[in-house]
Scaffold this motif. Structure first.
Motif, short mmCIF file in Angstrom:
data_model
loop_
_atom_site.label_atom_id
_atom_site.label_comp_id
_atom_site.label_asym_id
_atom_site.label_seq_id
_atom_site.Cartn_x
_atom_site.Cartn_y
_atom_site.Cartn_z
N ALA A 163 25.55 51.64 53.15
CA ALA A 163 26.53 50.73 52.58
C ALA A 163 27.86 51.43 52.34
O ALA A 163 28.93 50.86 52.60
CB ALA A 163 26.00 50.15 51.27
N ALA A 164 27.80 52.68 51.86
CA ALA A 164 29.02 53.44 51.61
C ALA A 164 29.79 53.69 52.90
O ALA A 164 31.02 53.57 52.95
CB ALA A 164 28.68 54.77 50.93
N VAL A 165 29.05 54.02 53.98
CA VAL A 165 29.70 54.25 55.28
C VAL A 165 30.39 52.98 55.77
O VAL A 165 31.53 53.01 56.26
CB VAL A 165 28.67 54.74 56.31
N ILE A 166 29.70 51.85 55.62
CA ILE A 166 30.27 50.57 56.04
C ILE A 166 31.55 50.26 55.26
O ILE A 166 32.56 49.84 55.81
CB ILE A 166 29.25 49.43 55.86
N VAL A 167 31.51 50.50 53.94
CA VAL A 167 32.68 50.24 53.10
C VAL A 167 33.84 51.13 53.50
O VAL A 167 34.99 50.68 53.62
CB VAL A 167 32.33 50.45 51.61
N VAL A 168 33.55 52.42 53.74
CA VAL A 168 34.61 53.36 54.14
C VAL A 168 35.23 52.93 55.47
O VAL A 168 36.46 52.92 55.63
CB VAL A 168 34.05 54.79 54.23
N LEU A 169 34.38 52.57 56.44
CA LEU A 169 34.89 52.14 57.74
C LEU A 169 35.73 50.87 57.61
O LEU A 169 36.77 50.73 58.27
CB LEU A 169 33.73 51.90 58.71
N ALA A 170 35.28 49.96 56.75
CA ALA A 170 36.04 48.73 56.53
C ALA A 170 37.40 49.03 55.91
O ALA A 170 38.42 48.44 56.31
CB ALA A 170 35.25 47.78 55.62
N LEU A 171 37.44 49.96 54.96
CA LEU A 171 38.71 50.33 54.34
C LEU A 171 39.65 51.00 55.33
O LEU A 171 40.86 50.72 55.36
CB LEU A 171 38.46 51.27 53.15
N VAL A 172 39.07 51.90 56.16
CA VAL A 172 39.89 52.57 57.17
C VAL A 172 40.48 51.53 58.14
O VAL A 172 41.66 51.59 58.50
CB VAL A 172 39.05 53.61 57.95
N GLY A 173 39.63 50.58 58.56
CA GLY A 173 40.11 49.54 59.46
C GLY A 173 41.20 48.69 58.83
O GLY A 173 42.19 48.34 59.48
#
Length: 202
Positions: free
Chosen positions: A172-182
């Motif tokens: 979940a943390a990886v998904i959130v980080v990737l979403a923020l980067v995007g």
């Protein structure tokens, strides 16, 4: 947390729950679950875990009440930021307490953010101590009962459960980080396009 509870035993459980109950953010629920899981695997006595956690919760909240009653709103506004009790958050919690009173004292035990400042806000708003004590004890009994039962039933499986949950948390943390980067990348790209369009117009 399991290592901490293993090292300090009942005192570790009581200390964490006590600290959380009078306003300092701490993992009280986790401490109860970990201690109860140890009881489920035969290391602790579940009744002692529950009683220790209950007493620590009630005493901690009572100290929070005294802090709020003696120090009042000025004390909260001055030092609240050190325990994440900002003026805006305090007003929100105070509003809940003023409207619902005893019900909030009970329900607050199960709500992160309300649980830590339950006693302080009750003291500031002037709720009679005997009334607060009764409802606070009821809330603490229900809270400890729920989490100690959950931990006890988990027993020897607590580490496997924690490992499985931690994997989901990482994903979940990886998904959130990737979403923020995007999101940041798209926003910068949009700004560049807007800037370029303005330069072309000028």
């Amino acid at each position: 947390m399991l290592g901490l509870i293993d090292q300090f035993g009942y005192f570790g459980i009581a200390g964490i729950v006590f600290i959380e109950s009078f306003g300092v953010p701490a993992p009280g629920e986790t401490a109860i679950i970990a201690g109860s899981a140890y009881a489920g695997s035969g290391h602790f006595n579940i009744l002692v875990v529950a009683v220790v956690a209950f007493l620590a919760a009630v005493i901690g909240d009572s100290i929070g009440y005294v802090i709020g009653r003696r120090g009042g709103r000025p004390l909260v506004h001055r030092f609240g930021r050190y325990v994440r009790l900002t003026p805006a958050r305090f007003e929100k919690v105070e509003g809940f307490m003023s409207r619902q009173g005893p019900k909030i004292v009970v329900v607050a035990r199960f709500v992160e953010g309300l649980r830590q400042f339950n006693g302080i806000v009750a003291g500031v708003t002037g709720m009679p101590f005997h009334r607060f004590l009764v409802w606070n004890a009821l809330g603490a009994a229900l809270w400890v009962g729920v989490w100690s039962t959950a931990g006890y039933l988990a027993g020897d499986h607590i580490e496997a459960i924690a490992h499985a949950v931690s994997r989901y948390v990482v994903v979940a943390a990886v998904i959130v980080v990737l979403a923020l980067v995007g999101y940041v990348w798209r926003r910068r790209r949009r700004r560049r396009r807007t800037t370029a369009a303005r330069l072309d117009i000028s």
